[in-house]
Enzyme design. Structure first.
Site, PDB file in Angstrom:
ATOM      1  N   GLY A   1    -107.801  -1.476   2.837  1.00  0.00           N
ATOM      2  CA  GLY A   1    -108.730  -2.606   2.784  1.00  0.00           C
ATOM      3  C   GLY A   1    -109.907  -2.424   1.854  1.00  0.00           C
ATOM      4  O   GLY A   1    -110.207  -1.336   1.420  1.00  0.00           O
ATOM      5  N   SER A   2    -110.588  -3.489   1.545  1.00  0.00           N
ATOM      6  CA  SER A   2    -111.833  -3.528   0.784  1.00  0.00           C
ATOM      7  C   SER A   2    -111.848  -4.724  -0.141  1.00  0.00           C
ATOM      8  O   SER A   2    -111.276  -5.757   0.176  1.00  0.00           O
ATOM      9  CB  SER A   2    -112.091  -2.242   0.025  1.00  0.00           C
TER      10      SER A   2
END
Length: 227
Positions: free
Chosen positions: A185-186
């Site tokens: 994620g990010s």
């Protein structure tokens, strides 16, 4: 197809799931509990496999378009001061990736790598306003024929603790090819010229190497329209 960055983790996961399944089969006598443990291990394996998936994407290459570098949702569209490379105002488009998105980062445009730098930093949540400047991140600038220098930045988040960047200064790259990977994620930020036309809206879902983020605006055509 699975991404090369996941090979070691996938191998370890297969090993752990295999051992766990065997132990559950031989040492758990309660049938429902055995199925529960084996089902949980299978779910973990499926999640790891889907996270490192790398679907084949054939970009319709165009010098007049900036394609999305990742899969995700557009969370920022605004004019900001970019202080690392340009030191001037730019249009920023930020794309947030959830853990279920494809996490391959792809080159948004064809050109030559003029700048590639890794920055250690914090792990603020990806939607935090300061995450683009304070979190662990990599910054890559591609010099393009139409847009000039285009900057995209991989930003780590609260869960993403491993950013992989393949870009090396001086190399020629093709729109849509793999440029790296962000684990778990990010977000990715794009910094584009002020005179380009943004083709996406807030909260719009985009696909890497498929969705057109911005198009080139010919200055001569702009003058003709103005007058």
């Amino acid at each position: 197809m699975l991404h090369r960055e996941g090979q070691f983790i996938i191998l370890i996961t297969f090993f752990i799931v295999g051992i766990g399944t065997l132990l559950a089969h031989f040492f758990i006598d309660i049938q429902w509990l055995k199925w529960l443990v084996q089902g949980f291990l299978l779910v973990v394996l499926i999640l790891i496999l889907q996270f490192f998936r790398n679907p084949s994407r054939r970009a319709n290459k165009s010098f007049d378009e900036i394609l999305s570098p990742v899969d995700g949702k557009v969370v920022v569209i605004e004019e900001v001061m970019e202080n690392e490379y340009f030191n001037e105002m730019r249009k920023q488009v930020s794309i947030f990736m959830s853990p279920i998105n494809v996490h391959v980062t792809r080159y948004p445009a064809s050109g030559t790598i003029k700048y590639s730098k890794y920055h250690p930093g914090k792990y603020l949540v990806a939607w935090h306003p300061k995450s683009s400047e304070e979190n662990e991140r990599t910054t890559v600038v591609v010099r393009t024929p139409k847009f000039g220098d285009v900057l995209f930045r991989q930003v780590a988040g609260a869960l993403a603790r491993r950013i992989v960047n393949y870009a090396e200064e001086g190399e020629s790259v093709q729109q849509g090819d793999d440029s790296g990977f962000i684990k778990f994620g990010s977000r990715v930020d794009l910094f584009l010229p002020l005179d380009c036309e943004i083709n996406v809206g807030l909260n719009q879902k985009v696909k890497g190497a498929q969705t057109c983020i911005a198009t080139f605006v010919n200055p001569n055509e702009k003058e003709e329209v103005t007058y």
